[in-house]
Design a protein around this motif. Structure first.
Motif, PDB file in Angstrom:
ATOM      1  N   ALA A  17     -49.948 -14.335 -54.574  1.00 47.37           N
ATOM      2  CA  ALA A  17     -51.364 -13.976 -54.565  1.00 47.37           C
ATOM      3  C   ALA A  17     -51.721 -13.170 -53.318  1.00 47.37           C
ATOM      4  O   ALA A  17     -52.472 -12.187 -53.388  1.00 47.37           O
ATOM      5  N   ARG A  18     -51.176 -13.568 -52.189  1.00 55.80           N
ATOM      6  CA  ARG A  18     -51.481 -12.842 -50.947  1.00 55.80           C
ATOM      7  C   ARG A  18     -50.915 -11.429 -50.991  1.00 55.80           C
ATOM      8  O   ARG A  18     -51.559 -10.483 -50.515  1.00 55.80           O
ATOM      9  N   GLU A  19     -49.722 -11.265 -51.538  1.00 58.54           N
ATOM     10  CA  GLU A  19     -49.133  -9.928 -51.659  1.00 58.54           C
ATOM     11  C   GLU A  19     -50.005  -9.001 -52.492  1.00 58.54           C
ATOM     12  O   GLU A  19     -50.101  -7.801 -52.216  1.00 58.54           O
ATOM     13  N   ARG A  20     -50.642  -9.569 -53.511  1.00 59.02           N
ATOM     14  CA  ARG A  20     -51.441  -8.767 -54.433  1.00 59.02           C
ATOM     15  C   ARG A  20     -52.916  -8.741 -54.058  1.00 59.02           C
ATOM     16  O   ARG A  20     -53.716  -8.106 -54.741  1.00 59.02           O
ATOM     17  N   GLY A  21     -53.281  -9.454 -53.002  1.00 60.16           N
ATOM     18  CA  GLY A  21     -54.677  -9.497 -52.584  1.00 60.16           C
ATOM     19  C   GLY A  21     -55.587 -10.193 -53.573  1.00 60.16           C
ATOM     20  O   GLY A  21     -56.747  -9.805 -53.741  1.00 60.16           O
ATOM     21  N   VAL A  22     -55.061 -11.256 -54.227  1.00 58.21           N
ATOM     22  CA  VAL A  22     -55.808 -11.981 -55.261  1.00 58.21           C
ATOM     23  C   VAL A  22     -56.151 -13.383 -54.754  1.00 58.21           C
ATOM     24  O   VAL A  22     -55.311 -14.066 -54.170  1.00 58.21           O
ATOM     25  N   VAL A  23     -57.359 -13.815 -54.994  1.00 55.74           N
ATOM     26  CA  VAL A  23     -57.799 -15.149 -54.578  1.00 55.74           C
ATOM     27  C   VAL A  23     -57.138 -16.211 -55.448  1.00 55.74           C
ATOM     28  O   VAL A  23     -57.125 -16.104 -56.684  1.00 55.74           O
ATOM     29  N   LEU A  24     -56.612 -17.251 -54.797  1.00 55.20           N
ATOM     30  CA  LEU A  24     -56.048 -18.409 -55.497  1.00 55.20           C
ATOM     31  C   LEU A  24     -56.536 -19.650 -54.775  1.00 55.20           C
ATOM     32  O   LEU A  24     -56.301 -19.821 -53.573  1.00 55.20           O
ATOM     33  N   LEU A  25     -57.213 -20.531 -55.494  1.00 55.49           N
ATOM     34  CA  LEU A  25     -57.801 -21.723 -54.895  1.00 55.49           C
ATOM     35  C   LEU A  25     -57.652 -22.903 -55.839  1.00 55.49           C
ATOM     36  O   LEU A  25     -57.846 -22.772 -57.046  1.00 55.49           O
ATOM     37  N   GLU A  26     -57.284 -24.062 -55.285  1.00 53.23           N
ATOM     38  CA  GLU A  26     -57.229 -25.290 -56.077  1.00 53.23           C
ATOM     39  C   GLU A  26     -58.635 -25.871 -56.200  1.00 53.23           C
ATOM     40  O   GLU A  26     -59.393 -25.905 -55.232  1.00 53.23           O
ATOM     41  N   ALA A  27     -58.975 -26.330 -57.397  1.00 55.04           N
ATOM     42  CA  ALA A  27     -60.286 -26.938 -57.646  1.00 55.04           C
ATOM     43  C   ALA A  27     -60.260 -28.401 -57.211  1.00 55.04           C
ATOM     44  O   ALA A  27     -60.351 -29.310 -58.037  1.00 55.04           O
ATOM     45  N   MET A  28     -60.121 -28.611 -55.910  1.00 55.36           N
ATOM     46  CA  MET A  28     -60.115 -29.955 -55.341  1.00 55.36           C
ATOM     47  C   MET A  28     -61.503 -30.249 -54.793  1.00 55.36           C
ATOM     48  O   MET A  28     -61.846 -29.866 -53.679  1.00 55.36           O
ATOM     49  N   ARG A  29     -62.317 -30.920 -55.592  1.00 54.16           N
ATOM     50  CA  ARG A  29     -63.722 -31.086 -55.233  1.00 54.16           C
ATOM     51  C   ARG A  29     -63.918 -31.832 -53.927  1.00 54.16           C
ATOM     52  O   ARG A  29     -64.883 -31.581 -53.182  1.00 54.16           O
TER      53      ARG A  29
ATOM     54  N   ALA B 150     -64.162 -14.584 -48.279  1.00 57.60           N
ATOM     55  CA  ALA B 150     -63.910 -15.705 -47.363  1.00 57.60           C
ATOM     56  C   ALA B 150     -62.413 -16.017 -47.311  1.00 57.60           C
ATOM     57  O   ALA B 150     -61.712 -15.954 -48.321  1.00 57.60           O
ATOM     58  N   ASP B 151     -61.920 -16.345 -46.133  1.00 49.93           N
ATOM     59  CA  ASP B 151     -60.503 -16.642 -45.933  1.00 49.93           C
ATOM     60  C   ASP B 151     -60.198 -18.068 -46.400  1.00 49.93           C
ATOM     61  O   ASP B 151     -60.772 -19.032 -45.880  1.00 49.93           O
ATOM     62  N   VAL B 152     -59.317 -18.210 -47.370  1.00 49.35           N
ATOM     63  CA  VAL B 152     -58.971 -19.537 -47.887  1.00 49.35           C
ATOM     64  C   VAL B 152     -57.550 -19.949 -47.496  1.00 49.35           C
ATOM     65  O   VAL B 152     -56.948 -20.817 -48.120  1.00 49.35           O
ATOM     66  N   THR B 153     -57.030 -19.352 -46.441  1.00 49.54           N
ATOM     67  CA  THR B 153     -55.681 -19.699 -45.985  1.00 49.54           C
ATOM     68  C   THR B 153     -55.567 -21.187 -45.673  1.00 49.54           C
ATOM     69  O   THR B 153     -54.604 -21.853 -46.092  1.00 49.54           O
ATOM     70  N   ALA B 154     -56.538 -21.726 -44.945  1.00 49.46           N
ATOM     71  CA  ALA B 154     -56.493 -23.151 -44.595  1.00 49.46           C
ATOM     72  C   ALA B 154     -56.599 -24.023 -45.838  1.00 49.46           C
ATOM     73  O   ALA B 154     -55.933 -25.066 -45.940  1.00 49.46           O
ATOM     74  N   ASP B 155     -57.409 -23.610 -46.800  1.00 47.69           N
ATOM     75  CA  ASP B 155     -57.543 -24.351 -48.061  1.00 47.69           C
ATOM     76  C   ASP B 155     -56.198 -24.407 -48.778  1.00 47.69           C
ATOM     77  O   ASP B 155     -55.780 -25.462 -49.276  1.00 47.69           O
ATOM     78  N   GLN B 156     -55.536 -23.264 -48.848  1.00 50.62           N
ATOM     79  CA  GLN B 156     -54.245 -23.190 -49.528  1.00 50.62           C
ATOM     80  C   GLN B 156     -53.192 -24.023 -48.806  1.00 50.62           C
ATOM     81  O   GLN B 156     -52.365 -24.689 -49.452  1.00 50.62           O
ATOM     82  N   ASP B 157     -53.240 -24.016 -47.480  1.00 53.60           N
ATOM     83  CA  ASP B 157     -52.279 -24.808 -46.713  1.00 53.60           C
ATOM     84  C   ASP B 157     -52.476 -26.300 -46.960  1.00 53.60           C
ATOM     85  O   ASP B 157     -51.495 -27.056 -47.076  1.00 53.60           O
ATOM     86  N   ARG B 158     -53.731 -26.749 -47.031  1.00 54.70           N
ATOM     87  CA  ARG B 158     -53.987 -28.176 -47.298  1.00 54.70           C
ATOM     88  C   ARG B 158     -53.482 -28.575 -48.672  1.00 54.70           C
ATOM     89  O   ARG B 158     -52.934 -29.675 -48.849  1.00 54.70           O
ATOM     90  N   THR B 159     -53.688 -27.709 -49.649  1.00 52.42           N
ATOM     91  CA  THR B 159     -53.158 -28.010 -50.985  1.00 52.42           C
ATOM     92  C   THR B 159     -51.648 -28.162 -50.925  1.00 52.42           C
ATOM     93  O   THR B 159     -51.081 -29.102 -51.511  1.00 52.42           O
ATOM     94  N   GLY B 160     -50.982 -27.266 -50.212  1.00 56.05           N
ATOM     95  CA  GLY B 160     -49.529 -27.355 -50.085  1.00 56.05           C
ATOM     96  C   GLY B 160     -49.086 -28.633 -49.400  1.00 56.05           C
ATOM     97  O   GLY B 160     -48.106 -29.274 -49.816  1.00 56.05           O
TER      98      GLY B 160
ATOM     99  N   VAL C 221     -57.814 -23.083 -59.991  1.00 55.48           N
ATOM    100  CA  VAL C 221     -56.964 -23.902 -60.852  1.00 55.48           C
ATOM    101  C   VAL C 221     -57.229 -25.383 -60.587  1.00 55.48           C
ATOM    102  O   VAL C 221     -57.274 -25.825 -59.438  1.00 55.48           O
ATOM    103  N   GLU C 222     -57.407 -26.129 -61.652  1.00 55.20           N
ATOM    104  CA  GLU C 222     -57.729 -27.547 -61.550  1.00 55.20           C
ATOM    105  C   GLU C 222     -56.600 -28.304 -60.860  1.00 55.20           C
ATOM    106  O   GLU C 222     -55.427 -27.963 -60.996  1.00 55.20           O
ATOM    107  N   LYS C 223     -56.979 -29.343 -60.123  1.00 57.22           N
ATOM    108  CA  LYS C 223     -55.973 -30.175 -59.458  1.00 57.22           C
ATOM    109  C   LYS C 223     -55.198 -31.009 -60.483  1.00 57.22           C
ATOM    110  O   LYS C 223     -55.759 -31.344 -61.550  1.00 57.22           O
ATOM    111  N   PRO C 224     -53.936 -31.365 -60.228  1.00 52.95           N
ATOM    112  CA  PRO C 224     -53.132 -30.779 -59.173  1.00 52.95           C
ATOM    113  C   PRO C 224     -52.811 -29.328 -59.515  1.00 52.95           C
ATOM    114  O   PRO C 224     -52.527 -29.012 -60.675  1.00 52.95           O
TER     115      PRO C 224
END
Length: 318
Positions: A110-122, A293-303, A92-95
């Motif tokens: 997303a985590r409950e459903r096992g689905v990848v969610l990532l912000e497009a923060m280049r 790939a684990d994107v937990t840290a990516d998601q935390d930074r977006t938050g 998903v595009e930023k923000p």
């Protein structure tokens, strides 16, 4: 091969489509838009194989493996939720969404459903940021950080003419802070973590949103000032000051030239090798996430970055 469906036909979608062409393992899928003619024209322009009359149809198509959302900010959350519930990975595009709480809710879903969610923060996936991190030890203890992204939008002329436009429309989540301010804020979190506190001020424009602003963030042992604008330009670089030297950065969203100036000695220019399209890194990261790939840290930074935006939005426009 990950077939990526695209929602939105703006210039940012076109740049994303171009980046997809440079990344192995990802290919363009359908283009979704409520305006079927616009979708068809856009799909033809970027070389996408087909279209869909809206997000629901895109999610139901059997030839789309993931989606990229570049719709107005205000509808990101509902569209992310729909894709996640359909089991479709989302870039998903930023923000990513309008508030940190919305993001945390969607990440949990997303985590409950096992689905990848990532912000497009280049910025997060740019080789220039890695180069900055590599150089930082050479300037000693950090004492001051100054990050900025100030670029006058051509659409500001529409506002001055009394018209409204999406990127300045508060009903659609438009603002200079959300559009450009998120870049230096995200870079700040990426390099130094979340500040202890942040205070700022935003200047309002006729569109009833912020046109520019500044903030001061407090860290242990140093302060950071952040500036953003969509109604003025600047020739000033970003900078990190340490006790043993300073580092100037040509563009914090996609650093390409760094200048290291030691306290005693000559300045050193560091040119960063990077793809011409700065969105390549985020597409590669999304591909890797879809493959496990684990994107937990990516998601935390977006938050964390969105929480800073929340705090700055609490203060009234000036």
């Amino acid at each position: 091969m990950i077939r990526l469906g695209i929602v939105g036909t703006s210039s940012i979608s076109e740049r994303l489509a171009d980046a997809v062409g440079e990344v192995e393992g990802v290919a363009l899928g359908r283009v979704a838009s409520r305006d079927e003619r616009r979708a068809a024209e856009f799909a033809d322009r970027i070389g996408a194989p087909g279209t869909a009359p809206g997000l629901d149809a895109l999610l139901a198509a059997g030839d789309v493996d993931a989606v990229y959302l570049a719709s107005p900010n205000a509808v990101h959350a509902e569209q992310v939720r729909a894709a996640v519930d359909a089991g479709i990975p989302v870039l998903v595009e930023k923000p990513a969404v309008l508030t940190a709480d919305e993001w945390l809710d969607l990440v949990g879903r997303a985590r409950e459903r096992g689905v990848v969610l990532l912000e497009a923060m280049r910025t997060a996936y740019d080789p220039g940021i890695r180069a900055i991190r590599d150089v930082l030890p050479r300037i000693g203890r950090i004492r001051r950080v100054s990050f900025r992204y100030e670029k006058r939008s051509a659409r500001y002329d529409l506002v001055l003419a009394g018209e409204q436009t999406n990127i300045f429309d508060p009903a659609l989540g438009g603002s200079a802070l959300r559009d450009l301010g998120v870049y230096p804020l995200h870079a700040l979190v990426l390099l130094f973590g979340a500040p202890r506190q942040i205070l700022g001020s935003r200047v309002g424009i006729a569109a009833q949103t912020d046109g520019l602003g500044s903030a001061i963030a407090e860290f242990d042992g140093f302060v950071a000032d952040v500036a953003w604008s969509k109604i003025t330009d600047t020739a000033l670089p970003s900078e990190i000051q340490g006790e043993e030297g300073s580092l100037t950065i040509d563009a914090i969203d996609s650093p390409r030239r760094l200048v290291l100036t030691p306290r005693a000695g000559d300045a050193e220019v560091i040119d960063v090798a990077a793809p011409e399209n700065p969105m390549v890194g985020e597409v590669e990261r999304f591909r890797d996430a879809v493959h496990g790939a684990d994107v937990t840290a990516d998601q935390d930074r977006t938050g964390q970055a969105l929480r800073l935006v929340d705090l700055l939005l609490e203060r009234p426009l000036r």
